[in-house]
Design a protein around this motif. Structure first.
Motif, mmCIF file in Angstrom:
data_model
loop_
_atom_site.group_PDB
_atom_site.id
_atom_site.type_symbol
_atom_site.label_atom_id
_atom_site.label_comp_id
_atom_site.label_asym_id
_atom_site.label_seq_id
_atom_site.Cartn_x
_atom_site.Cartn_y
_atom_site.Cartn_z
ATOM 1 N N ASP A 73 0.898 -1.153 0.000
ATOM 2 C CA ASP A 73 0.000 0.000 0.000
ATOM 3 C C ASP A 73 0.933 1.197 0.000
ATOM 4 O O ASP A 73 1.613 1.468 0.985
ATOM 5 C CB ASP A 73 -0.847 -0.108 1.282
ATOM 6 N N GLU A 77 -9.655 5.043 -0.969
ATOM 7 C CA GLU A 77 -10.514 4.918 0.211
ATOM 8 C C GLU A 77 -11.976 4.721 -0.182
ATOM 9 O O GLU A 77 -12.727 4.006 0.482
ATOM 10 C CB GLU A 77 -10.356 6.146 1.103
ATOM 11 N N ASP A 112 -9.500 1.917 6.666
ATOM 12 C CA ASP A 112 -8.335 1.038 6.739
ATOM 13 C C ASP A 112 -8.687 -0.319 7.349
ATOM 14 O O ASP A 112 -8.087 -1.337 6.986
ATOM 15 C CB ASP A 112 -7.185 1.704 7.512
ATOM 16 N N TYR A 172 2.487 -1.248 4.558
ATOM 17 C CA TYR A 172 2.016 0.128 4.383
ATOM 18 C C TYR A 172 3.216 1.056 4.370
ATOM 19 O O TYR A 172 3.884 1.221 5.387
ATOM 20 C CB TYR A 172 1.118 0.540 5.546
ATOM 21 N N GLY A 232 -6.302 8.786 -1.456
ATOM 22 C CA GLY A 232 -7.120 9.501 -0.471
ATOM 23 C C GLY A 232 -8.263 10.183 -1.210
ATOM 24 O O GLY A 232 -8.183 11.350 -1.574
ATOM 25 N N HIS A 240 -3.677 3.346 -2.503
ATOM 26 C CA HIS A 240 -4.809 3.599 -1.602
ATOM 27 C C HIS A 240 -5.084 5.110 -1.623
ATOM 28 O O HIS A 240 -4.837 5.834 -0.658
ATOM 29 C CB HIS A 240 -4.416 3.133 -0.201
ATOM 30 N N SER A 252 -0.415 6.550 -2.659
ATOM 31 C CA SER A 252 -1.653 6.973 -2.000
ATOM 32 C C SER A 252 -1.813 8.473 -1.763
ATOM 33 O O SER A 252 -2.060 8.898 -0.633
ATOM 34 C CB SER A 252 -1.790 6.239 -0.650
ATOM 35 N N PRO A 253 -1.667 9.282 -2.808
ATOM 36 C CA PRO A 253 -1.862 10.729 -2.621
ATOM 37 C C PRO A 253 -3.337 11.044 -2.405
ATOM 38 O O PRO A 253 -4.202 10.198 -2.636
ATOM 39 C CB PRO A 253 -1.393 11.316 -3.956
ATOM 40 N N ASN A 254 -3.590 12.249 -1.938
ATOM 41 C CA ASN A 254 -4.963 12.684 -1.713
ATOM 42 C C ASN A 254 -5.447 13.467 -2.919
ATOM 43 O O ASN A 254 -4.769 14.400 -3.368
ATOM 44 C CB ASN A 254 -5.018 13.543 -0.460
ATOM 45 N N HIS A 292 4.368 12.103 -0.358
ATOM 46 C CA HIS A 292 3.851 11.049 -1.223
ATOM 47 C C HIS A 292 4.906 10.594 -2.225
ATOM 48 O O HIS A 292 4.918 9.448 -2.636
ATOM 49 C CB HIS A 292 2.579 11.509 -1.939
ATOM 50 N N PHE A 352 -1.712 3.392 12.421
ATOM 51 C CA PHE A 352 -1.578 1.979 12.052
ATOM 52 C C PHE A 352 -1.554 1.076 13.283
ATOM 53 O O PHE A 352 -2.047 -0.057 13.243
ATOM 54 C CB PHE A 352 -0.357 1.767 11.158
ATOM 55 N N TYR A 354 -11.103 7.774 8.260
ATOM 56 C CA TYR A 354 -9.893 7.186 7.686
ATOM 57 C C TYR A 354 -9.646 5.783 8.263
ATOM 58 O O TYR A 354 -9.411 4.827 7.524
ATOM 59 C CB TYR A 354 -8.747 8.142 8.027
HETATM 60 N N1 ARG Z 1 -3.740 9.269 1.741
HETATM 61 C C1 ARG Z 1 -3.022 9.125 2.965
HETATM 62 C C2 ARG Z 1 -2.250 10.387 3.284
HETATM 63 O O1 ARG Z 1 -1.933 11.124 2.412
HETATM 64 C C3 ARG Z 1 -2.064 7.965 2.932
HETATM 65 C C4 ARG Z 1 -2.730 6.620 2.855
HETATM 66 C C5 ARG Z 1 -1.848 5.530 3.340
HETATM 67 N N2 ARG Z 1 -2.439 4.236 3.251
HETATM 68 C C6 ARG Z 1 -3.378 3.775 4.108
HETATM 69 N N3 ARG Z 1 -3.866 2.580 3.899
HETATM 70 N N4 ARG Z 1 -3.804 4.487 5.115
HETATM 71 O O2 ARG Z 1 -1.925 10.631 4.425
#
Ligand code: ARG
Length: 558
Positions: free
Chosen positions: A117, A256, A309, A327, A159, A157, A120-122, A131, A337, A305
């Motif tokens: 995983d 997500e 997860d 992760y 965001g 993953h 995973s950018p937002n 990221h 986590f 969030y």
């Molecule tokens: N999108 C999240 C962030 O920018 C990171 C995600 C990481 N992966 C996860 N499964 N939570 O902070």
């Protein structure tokens, strides 16, 4: 052949009664000084097993060690120092390297999935430096896992869900313009988002509006879903430019939002197992005394969030039956986590130890955290293009006649950024300095790439010889030893989730090869020519493979 393995076997034959093969292997050291042998074995551990002085044991072990590849073993105080039979080892090494080529160092296929995983950018936000680190480290670890014999399942993953989209929709419907977003999506969406926060300070009722928007989204309201889809599409178009430049592909883009319909069952399961408690109207799971409770549902019933997860971990276990789920996320999410693992543990799942958070440090500029604050957005794509541009100017200066200049500039520019990130232990912060990354001297990606290209030019007229023969000379031996250390570097990089092990390894091999290149006339037509060429060929294979594990290309010419 793996030098450590040869030695482990020989030692184990002598120490069967006292230690396991794994214990023997773990104790072996690579001495810094040549006088201490090619490998050394400390006898302190044995001393407590055998109840004898280490010096007595080392003499006993040295006397009994024998293997065709070992020339002599010397007791030196509490250590046994081993010297290999250079001729035998180098002949055998060159033969194997020739046969295996890039497969040298491959672990046995394990038929096990490891989920990564990473990245995973937002969406609707710039692709941040944080990221970038996740992207680069995650891709490298996936490659290292494959090399070790696992199947890597690469998941982005994204965001793409959460209250922030409520805020964004609220802002867009009030102050946004479609044309602005179409023209330059991320900065435009970012502006609305920033404006939302400014205005909401003065007008708190905006918060209710934003919450209502997110609620609509979770309830699949047509207008909300349409806007959200559009923001996501525009964002993905931007992100894919970065992924293309870095040459990164994912097996799944399961952000997500993918878990939207998978959260209710999780909440129900928590309920059924009597784990949900009410706290200020919200639903939480207690995680013990050392950690704050994990928030599962807000007052208005929307999810968080952590909820996603939990659903993701359960889904992935079902779908991929993972051996590990890794992760790759910044160190600041340690608590998150840890909470997710605790909750899953309380739910009765027995695989929570296989969820591994691999954290990393920050990217700094001038010693300070590089930020994406108001109006000061550093777009990653621009940084990469800048690196590529500089690499191209370098080529124009040094090697103007180079064919496929653009392609090489791309490999060198992005390779410089990637290598710079990976060469230090991931938990450390990285100082971002483009100039430094791109130099050909010192511990840089271009230095290793250049070493590889230089070795390639020597091979122009070489033909593969199935039995290249033996080599002599200290410099050649140093290169052979470095080459033979590759398999253990591959294993160590995996067991520590640490790409820097590979980065340091290719730097060491480059430096050994450059000393060899400086001292020895490689193309001299004598009876060792074939052996020398085989050595050079092996160096190119291993450097290319090692760089590949980092996600860095190795052009044939530079
Ligand atoms: N999108 C999240 C962030 O920018 C990171 C995600 C990481 N992966 C996860 N499964 N939570 O902070």
């Amino acid at each position: 052949m793996n030098l450590k393995a040869v030695y482990t076997k020989a030692l184990f034959n002598v120490l069967k009664e006292d230690l396991s093969e794994k214990e023997v292997e773990a104790l072996i050291e690579f001495p810094k000084h040549e006088a201490h042998g090619d490998l050394a074995f400390p006898c302190f551990r044995l001393a407590s097993v055998r109840k004898q002085a280490p010096n007595v044991i080392s003499a006993d072990v040295a006397g009994k060690l024998s293997d065709p590849l070992i020339e002599r073993a010397e007791a030196a105080g509490p250590y046994v120092n081993i010297f290999f039979n250079r001729k035998e080892v180098s002949t055998e090494a060159l033969r194997q390297l020739e046969v295996l080529g890039p497969k040298f160092g491959d672990g046995l296929r394990k038929e096990k999935n490891v989920v990564f995983d990473f990245s995973s950018p937002n969406i609707a936000k710039p692709f941040s430096m944080g990221h970038l680190r996740s992207t680069i480290i995650g891709r490298s670890l996936a490659g290292i896992a494959e090399k070790n014999g696992y199947n890597a399942v690469k998941i982005n993953h994204l965001g793409d869900w959460g209250t922030q989209f409520g805020k964004l929709m609220c802002a867009y419907t009030r102050w946004g313009s479609e044309a602005e977003v179409r023209e330059n999506p991320i900065p435009a969406l970012m502006r609305y988002y920033v404006r939302y926060h400014e205005e909401a300070e003065k007008a708190p009722e905006l918060d209710d509006e934003a919450r209502a928007w997110f609620k609509k989204l979770e309830d699949q309201d047509v207008e909300a879903v349409k806007l959200w889809n559009w923001f996501k599409e525009e964002s993905l178009k931007e992100f894919s430019k970065v992924y293309d430049l870095l040459g990164i592909e994912f097996d799944h883009m399961q952000g997500e939002s993918f878990y939207n319909d998978k959260m209710a069952p999780v909440a129900a399961e928590l309920e059924e197992k009597n784990l949900l408690v009410e706290s200020d109207g919200a639903m939480v799971v207690e995680t013990g005394e050392d950690e704050p409770p994990c928030l599962i549902k807000k007052k208005d019933g929307t999810t968080l969030y952590a909820t996603r997860d939990l659903a993701a971990a359960i889904y992935r276990k079902k779908q991929f039956d993972f051996h590990k789920c890794v992760y790759v996320v910044g160190a600041e999410q340690q608590l998150h986590f840890s909470q997710v693992k605790t909750v899953l543990g309380r739910m009765g799942y027995n695989w929570t130890d296989d969820l591994v958070h691999v954290p990393f440090g920050l990217i700094l500029q001038g010693g300070k955290k590089m930020s994406t604050r108001k109006g000061k957005i550093v777009l990653l794509e621009d940084v990469l293009r800048d690196a590529i541009g500089r690499a191209e100017r370098n080529i124009v200066e040094k090697n103007p006649s180079l064919e496929n200049r653009e392609e090489v500039a791309m490999d060198v520019g992005t390779g410089a950024v990637v290598f710079h990130d990976l060469k230090n232990e991931r938990i450390n912060s990285v100082e971002f300095n483009l100039e430094h990354m791109l130099t050909f001297e010192g511990e840089t990606g271009p230095y290793v790439q250049y070493t590889h290209a230089r070795a390639m030019t020597l091979l122009e007229r070489a033909e593969a010889d199935p039995d290249p023969g033996a080599l002599d000379g200290d410099e050649a031996w140093a290169v052979v030893k470095e080459l033979l250390a590759f398999p253990s570097a591959v294993e160590r990089a995996w067991s520590q989730y640490e790409p820097s092990v590979i980065a340091k390894y290719v730097l060491g091999l480059s430096s050994a090869f450059n000393s060899y290149y400086g001292k020895v006339r490689i193309l001299e037509d004598d009876d060792q020519l074939q052996a020398r060429l085989a050595l050079v060929k092996a160096v190119t294979d291993v450097l290319k493979e090692g760089l590949g594990l980092l996600g860095v290309k190795a052009p044939d010419r530079m």
